[in-house]
Design a protein around this motif. Structure first.
Motif, PDB file in Angstrom:
ATOM      1  N   THR A 171       1.358   0.555  10.348  1.00  0.00           N
ATOM      2  CA  THR A 171       2.718   0.016  10.448  1.00  0.00           C
ATOM      3  C   THR A 171       3.723   0.729   9.549  1.00  0.00           C
ATOM      4  N   GLY A 172       3.245   1.518   8.576  1.00  0.00           N
ATOM      5  CA  GLY A 172       4.165   2.099   7.612  1.00  0.00           C
ATOM      6  C   GLY A 172       4.506   1.140   6.485  1.00  0.00           C
ATOM      7  N   GLU A 173       3.846  -0.004   6.455  1.00  0.00           N
ATOM      8  CA  GLU A 173       4.033  -0.960   5.362  1.00  0.00           C
ATOM      9  C   GLU A 173       2.739  -1.046   4.560  1.00  0.00           C
ATOM     10  N   ASP A 174       2.851  -1.638   3.378  1.00  0.00           N
ATOM     11  CA  ASP A 174       1.646  -1.933   2.625  1.00  0.00           C
ATOM     12  C   ASP A 174       0.841  -2.950   3.436  1.00  0.00           C
ATOM     13  N   GLY A 175      -0.470  -2.950   3.240  1.00  0.00           N
ATOM     14  CA  GLY A 175      -1.253  -3.949   3.954  1.00  0.00           C
ATOM     15  C   GLY A 175      -2.728  -3.632   3.954  1.00  0.00           C
ATOM     16  N   PHE A 176      -3.457  -4.478   4.652  1.00  0.00           N
ATOM     17  CA  PHE A 176      -4.910  -4.391   4.642  1.00  0.00           C
ATOM     18  C   PHE A 176      -5.462  -4.544   6.055  1.00  0.00           C
ATOM     19  N   GLU A 177      -6.609  -3.935   6.260  1.00  0.00           N
ATOM     20  CA  GLU A 177      -7.368  -4.171   7.480  1.00  0.00           C
ATOM     21  C   GLU A 177      -8.702  -4.771   7.052  1.00  0.00           C
ATOM     22  N   VAL A 178      -9.061  -5.873   7.703  1.00  0.00           N
ATOM     23  CA  VAL A 178     -10.247  -6.627   7.294  1.00  0.00           C
ATOM     24  C   VAL A 178     -11.230  -6.671   8.452  1.00  0.00           C
ATOM     25  N   ILE A 179     -12.441  -6.225   8.201  1.00  0.00           N
ATOM     26  CA  ILE A 179     -13.501  -6.269   9.217  1.00  0.00           C
ATOM     27  C   ILE A 179     -14.503  -7.311   8.741  1.00  0.00           C
ATOM     28  N   LEU A 180     -14.789  -8.311   9.594  1.00  0.00           N
ATOM     29  CA  LEU A 180     -15.629  -9.419   9.130  1.00  0.00           C
ATOM     30  C   LEU A 180     -16.227 -10.182  10.313  1.00  0.00           C
ATOM     31  N   PRO A 181     -17.284 -10.984  10.058  1.00  0.00           N
ATOM     32  CA  PRO A 181     -17.922 -11.716  11.160  1.00  0.00           C
ATOM     33  C   PRO A 181     -17.019 -12.796  11.743  1.00  0.00           C
ATOM     34  N   GLU A 182     -17.422 -13.335  12.891  1.00  0.00           N
ATOM     35  CA  GLU A 182     -16.599 -14.269  13.646  1.00  0.00           C
ATOM     36  C   GLU A 182     -16.115 -15.470  12.827  1.00  0.00           C
ATOM     37  N   GLN A 183     -17.070 -16.180  12.204  1.00  0.00           N
ATOM     38  CA  GLN A 183     -16.714 -17.422  11.523  1.00  0.00           C
ATOM     39  C   GLN A 183     -15.664 -17.206  10.422  1.00  0.00           C
ATOM     40  N   PRO A 184     -15.913 -16.315   9.465  1.00  0.00           N
ATOM     41  CA  PRO A 184     -14.879 -16.090   8.440  1.00  0.00           C
ATOM     42  C   PRO A 184     -13.588 -15.489   9.006  1.00  0.00           C
ATOM     43  N   ALA A 185     -13.696 -14.775  10.127  1.00  0.00           N
ATOM     44  CA  ALA A 185     -12.477 -14.202  10.733  1.00  0.00           C
ATOM     45  C   ALA A 185     -11.585 -15.328  11.249  1.00  0.00           C
ATOM     46  N   VAL A 186     -12.188 -16.271  11.958  1.00  0.00           N
ATOM     47  CA  VAL A 186     -11.421 -17.396  12.493  1.00  0.00           C
ATOM     48  C   VAL A 186     -10.845 -18.216  11.341  1.00  0.00           C
ATOM     49  N   GLU A 187     -11.645 -18.423  10.292  1.00  0.00           N
ATOM     50  CA  GLU A 187     -11.162 -19.194   9.134  1.00  0.00           C
ATOM     51  C   GLU A 187      -9.993 -18.498   8.441  1.00  0.00           C
ATOM     52  N   MET A 188     -10.116 -17.185   8.287  1.00  0.00           N
ATOM     53  CA  MET A 188      -9.033 -16.439   7.627  1.00  0.00           C
ATOM     54  C   MET A 188      -7.756 -16.499   8.455  1.00  0.00           C
TER      55      MET A 188
END
Lengths: 366, 130
Positions: free
Chosen positions: A191-208
């Motif tokens: 995006t050209g902005e600061d930020g993060f990409e997070v790779i994680l399993p289904e359950q914690p992904a939905v929770e996040m």
């Protein structure tokens, strides 16, 4: 009916307009693409990018393999956690895909490649990996989220597992960290902005996702993802580059690691030959100086009568004018004419990015 | 789908037409059209005094997604354009039937109005399309 990410139902609940994106049912926007664009530039937004293909490569010779597979050199990665952007080429130097590779350990690297090229990439990488006895494992069990914008750090921090909070907050750009529960966080983005990409399993992904949504972080669709990346001057595979072009003709010469000269990577010979021949087509940024919108495939006329074309074009919500990327005949240009609905319109040639960290990076000439 | 104003006429190409008391007509695009286009970013309207022919393109609207020709459903002379749209094309998204009107024209004759669709007929077309 396309493939659905773990968050598909959440998208429907938040009013997403769903489109088919290379076989995936993904949100185009959740109401207004332009509002979502501004949201990321000015505050923070989150993207479900679980369609991206995550590959884990393991083996004793994985480093040797990646130094052969990729045009950029993973030997530049000195510390585990460091990431590298690279093109993957065919023998002719044509770009098969662009990707990010993360150095996890001497025997393990993670690749994130495009969804549109998944099948082709998997078969190519598997074929090339065989002599090196490198194992390639697709991680379609994992989701991928991007949290982007000036407030991304603040919002993500408390939603991370405790054992990652301090290390992730200390990450420099293009570094990643992970824990033993398969939560992997890189300070990367599109995006050209600061930020993060997070790779994680289904359950914690939905929770996040739910926790961020509850905290007021807006979901952002593919539409804004495209205008944000174009403002940031970032190529999109299939639009700005493909197998017919080399990195040298795609504005990506900086990603080709020529030294050490004895590193033999796929496509090297073809690139060297092209470099010697010179007269390479150039990728430039364009700003339309008339009313209208640049779109991919529009014809561009340069001064001496040469012809190029727009590879990506859009209306830039941040600048309020139309911007684009174009591939032009070899040369140096200040102004070109773009043919829009049979009318030649003036466009100014600039060096991307157009926008970075919320600020315009270009100056309009008279 | 939102309710279609009953007092308007419609076209297959997703314009709406309002016949004013003085016989002039106001033209815009339907809610369905603006929704299909997504956020509008640029509008090129016909010029005052221009003579436009029925079912021929006389302007362009562009969204983040695509460019679309504006078709005048009726032949006539352009007598007003919604100049606000130059700086605020998003008015078409937020208010397609009111603030987002495109132009007004004085028809050559009223016979063409017969060809236009009622709200009910236009709804049927939308239902077959979706």
């Amino acid at each position: 009916m396309g493939k659905k990410t773990f968050l598909y139902e959440k998208h429907l609940q938040t009013g997403a307009k769903i489109i088919d994106f290379h076989g995936w049912d993904l949100p185009l926007h959740y109401g207004s693409q332009i509002h979502e664009h501004h949201q990321v530039r000015r505050d923070v937004g989150m993207f479900d990018i679980s369609h991206m293909t995550v590959l884990d490569l393991t083996g004793q010779r994985v480093q040797e393999f990646l130094r052969y597979l990729l045009a950029n050199d993973i030997a530049r990665l000195k510390m585990p956690g460091k990431a590298l952007y690279s093109c993957m080429l065919n023998e002719q130097g044509g770009i098969l895909d662009d990707l990010i590779v993360y150095y996890q350990s001497d025997n393990q690297f993670r690749l994130v490649v495009n969804a549109a090229t998944r099948d082709k990439d998997l078969s190519w990488i598997n074929q090339q990996a065989e002599p090196f006895a490198v194992q390639v494992k697709e991680r379609d069990d994992l989701a991928m989220l991007a949290i982007q914008g000036p407030q991304a750090r603040e919002q993500l921090k408390s939603r991370l597992p405790e054992n990652l909070q301090s290390t992730v907050m200390a990450l420099a750009p293009f570094y990643a960290d992970w824990n033993n529960d398969e939560v992997f966080v890189g300070r990367t983005g599109y995006t050209g902005e600061d930020g993060f990409e997070v790779i994680l399993p289904e359950q914690p992904a939905v929770e996040m996702w739910e926790a961020l949504l509850a905290a007021g972080v807006k979901p952002i669709g593919l539409g804004a993802r495209d205008t944000l990346r174009l403002e940031a001057g970032l190529n999109l595979y299939g639009m700005d580059m493909d197998e017919n072009y080399t990195p040298l003709e795609s504005g990506l010469a900086w990603t080709v690691a020529w030294s050490p000269t004895d590193r033999n990577f796929i496509g090297r010979r073809a690139l060297e030959k092209q470099r010697e021949q010179g007269e390479l087509r150039v990728m430039v940024g364009l700003i339309l100086r008339n009313q209208g919108v640049l779109r991919a495939q529009q014809t561009v006329q340069v001064e001496d009568g040469g012809i190029g074309y727009i590879t990506s074009g859009t209306f830039s919500p941040t600048l309020g004018i139309s911007i684009g990327l174009a591939r032009l005949p070899a040369g140096i240009y200040e102004k070109v004419m773009v043919i829009i609905r049979n009318k030649p319109l003036l466009a100014q040639v600039v060096k991307p990015p157009f926008v970075r960290q919320g600020k315009a990076c270009i100056e309009l000439t008279n | 789908m939102s309710e279609l104003p009953e007092d308007l006429k419609y076209t297959k190409t997703h314009e709406w037409v309002r016949v004013e008391e003085d016989g002039t007509v106001t033209i815009g695009i339907t809610d369905h059209a603006q929704e299909a286009l997504d956020d509008l970013v640029f509008v090129e309207l016909p010029t005052l005094g221009q003579l436009v022919a029925a079912e021929e393109p006389c302007g362009v609207i562009e969204s983040v997604k695509a460019a679309a020709d504006i078709f005048s459903p009726i032949s006539g002379e352009i007598i007003a354009c919604n100049d606000k749209l130059v700086n605020e094309p998003e008015l078409i998204n937020s208010s397609p039937y009111e603030d987002g009107w495109l132009f007004k024209l004085k028809p050559d004759g009223d016979s063409q109005l017969i060809e236009l669709l009622t709200a009910e007929e236009y709804t049927e077309i939308l239902e077959t399309e979706s």
